[in-house]
Design an enzyme around this catalytic site. Sequence first.
Site, PDB file in Angstrom:
ATOM      1  CG  ASP A 156       3.209   4.011  -7.867  1.00 56.71           C
ATOM      2  OD1 ASP A 156       2.306   4.372  -7.589  1.00 56.71           O
ATOM      3  OD2 ASP A 156       3.165   4.144  -9.656  1.00 56.71           O
ATOM      4  CG  ASP A 215       0.591   8.895  -6.092  1.00 55.91           C
ATOM      5  OD1 ASP A 215       1.307   9.053  -6.871  1.00 55.91           O
ATOM      6  OD2 ASP A 215       0.383   9.983  -5.256  1.00 55.91           O
TER       7      ASP A 215
END
Length: 292
Positions: A210, A212
């Site tokens: 991802d 973040d």
Amino acid sequence: MTDTMIAVIGGSGLYEIDGLEGATWQSVETPWGAPSDQILTGTLGGVKMAFLPRHGRGHVHSPSTVPYRANIDALKRLGATDVISVSACGSFREEMKPGDFVVVDQFIDRTFAREKSFFGTGCVAHVSVAHPTCARLSEACLKAGWDAGITMHDGGTYLAMEGPQFSTLAESKMYRESWGADVIGMTNMPEAKLAREAELCYASVAMITDYDSWHPDHGEVDVTEIIATLMGNADKGRALVARLPRLLGAERHPCPHGCDRALEYAILTAPDARDAAMVAKLDAVAGRVLNG
């Protein structure tokens, strides 16, 4: 020369090694308590291998409760020479995309609730972690990843946070913009420091899941998306690991960077002032210098 034993510490999503011959789960007792789980040992391509699920099978340990000292001691006790950490992480860089892997070469340690050293009162030691990963082992991980068709990034700074919660937006922006971190995770510290104290070569392969929470087009971390990316990353991670024995070989030469001699001048406590009980606990990780 000694025999190579490649030890893989598998993080979220990576719970096995494909094609391991003579695979056996072993229980290992350590002076630091029980490791995260039994350790799977066998051979792959004629090279000894060990696999330890960092969070335990079924994911029972949080990042803060992983028994890091017991894990490193147990691997050293089994004869591990080279430790490869495989772990999930978030990315602070647009070009480091979910599904990509980063071979980490630096850390910022923001953990605070973990025991970070094998040494202490009765036997004091200071090792250098200026270069916390082994360049030789990291290069092998890069080559293995490229050979497996994975998008690999050579080098990056890993921000180790305590967790288990993900970052606030303010923290994410600070780590990215002010501190210059490239990826963020919860488990590579104090693991890397302990590996250095145990004179083990250590490399970190961070699997991006991802962005973040800093990325304007992605918003906060979505656990369902992370899990979906984890599954794809796990397949890539196993493909990378499968290629390591050929690159590292069955015979182990001394580390050209001195990882396997990190304690040579690190212990400061005079021999006659060392605590016998502490020295006994250090039999696996520091026996080379304490009993030599």
